[in-house]
Design an enzyme around this catalytic site. Structure first.
Site, PDB file in Angstrom:
ATOM      1  N   MET A   1       0.840  -1.201   0.000  1.00 35.17           N
ATOM      2  CA  MET A   1       0.000   0.000   0.000  1.00 35.17           C
ATOM      3  C   MET A   1       0.868   1.241   0.000  1.00 35.17           C
ATOM      4  O   MET A   1       1.741   1.391   0.863  1.00 35.17           O
ATOM      5  CB  MET A   1      -0.895   0.018   1.247  1.00 35.17           C
TER       6      MET A   1
ATOM      7  N   GLY B   1       1.433   4.197   4.646  1.00 35.05           N
ATOM      8  CA  GLY B   1       2.280   3.344   3.824  1.00 35.05           C
ATOM      9  C   GLY B   1       2.617   2.025   4.499  1.00 35.05           C
ATOM     10  O   GLY B   1       3.121   2.018   5.607  1.00 35.05           O
ATOM     11  N   SER B   2       2.359   0.890   3.853  1.00 32.89           N
ATOM     12  CA  SER B   2       2.529  -0.376   4.541  1.00 32.89           C
ATOM     13  C   SER B   2       2.313  -1.545   3.596  1.00 32.89           C
ATOM     14  O   SER B   2       2.291  -1.395   2.374  1.00 32.89           O
ATOM     15  CB  SER B   2       1.549  -0.447   5.710  1.00 32.89           C
ATOM     16  N   ARG B   3       2.084  -2.733   4.199  1.00 30.17           N
ATOM     17  CA  ARG B   3       1.984  -3.962   3.413  1.00 30.17           C
ATOM     18  C   ARG B   3       1.200  -5.002   4.215  1.00 30.17           C
ATOM     19  O   ARG B   3       1.199  -4.981   5.453  1.00 30.17           O
ATOM     20  CB  ARG B   3       3.410  -4.445   3.129  1.00 30.17           C
TER      21      ARG B   3
END
Length: 214
Positions: free
Chosen positions: A94, A182-184
């Protein structure tokens, strides 16, 4: 856990940030007029980041749904670090312009929730799965299938929120967490699952089918 959490236009995690941004922008507008434009641009960014739209939920019981909006960065056989078994790993990255509300990819009972402190590397790189701050949900489906999904903090992410608790029965598409800035999310599935996405695909939380279980 509230299984009936409504899908608002804006995520509740963002209300304090949105309020602060609006108040500051109004104050600067009152004091400095047109010099407030950059503050309003930041406010618009904050509002768009915390948007949380409702989604249409596919009802195929064998479908594994995307837990997040973003882009597919991994589709491979890998070791599930929580169950210590080989699995089909699918990862969604993301960026700051994606919706960051996380949804359950399957119908399942939460067996365990595991939090690990860690670094804040770029979430798109592979070692983020084992080195970054992360929170894993280990779930079991009605037929005994085991699925693990992991929220991972990114380069600018500094807050993982997970509302799932051991014993909760999550429904596919149900909102269970949020990651800020912001990430995953990594999803580990049985090796018999068939991937329905490839690296580079853009996906939408809940509405995109990542894979089908055997």
């Amino acid at each position: 856990m509230n299984n009936h959490y409504p899908h608002p236009i804006l995520a509740r995690e963002g209300w304090p940030f949105i309020t602060i941004a609006i108040v500051v922008s109004l104050l600067v507008t009152w004091l400095a007029g047109w010099w407030s434009i950059p503050f309003w641009i930041v406010t618009v960014f904050v509002v768009q980041f915390f948007r949380d739209p409702a989604r249409v939920i596919p009802q195929d019981p064998k479908a594994v749904l995307s837990p997040a909006d973003g882009r597919i960065v991994v589709v491979e056989k890998a070791m599930d670090p929580y169950r210590k078994v080989e699995a089909l790993k699918i990862s969604v990255f993301m960026n700051v312009f994606n919706v960051h509300s996380n949804r359950s990819p399957v119908d399942g009972r939460v067996d365990e929730v595991v939090y690990n402190a860690g670094s804040f590397l770029n979430a798109a790189v592979s070692k983020a799965s084992t080195e970054n701050e992360r929170n894993a949900v280990l779930a079991t489906l009605a037929d005994g299938t085991k699925v693990t999904y992991v929220q991972i903090a990114g380069l600018v992410a500094r807050r993982i929120v997970c509302y799932a608790k051991v014993g909760d029965q999550l429904a596919r598409g149900q909102r269970y967490g949020f990651i800020r800035f912001g990430s995953r999310v990594d999803v580990y599935l049985p090796l018999t699952a068939q991937a329905r996405v490839t690296i580079g695909d853009k996906v939408s939380a809940t509405e995109t089918i990542l894979a089908e279980l055997a």
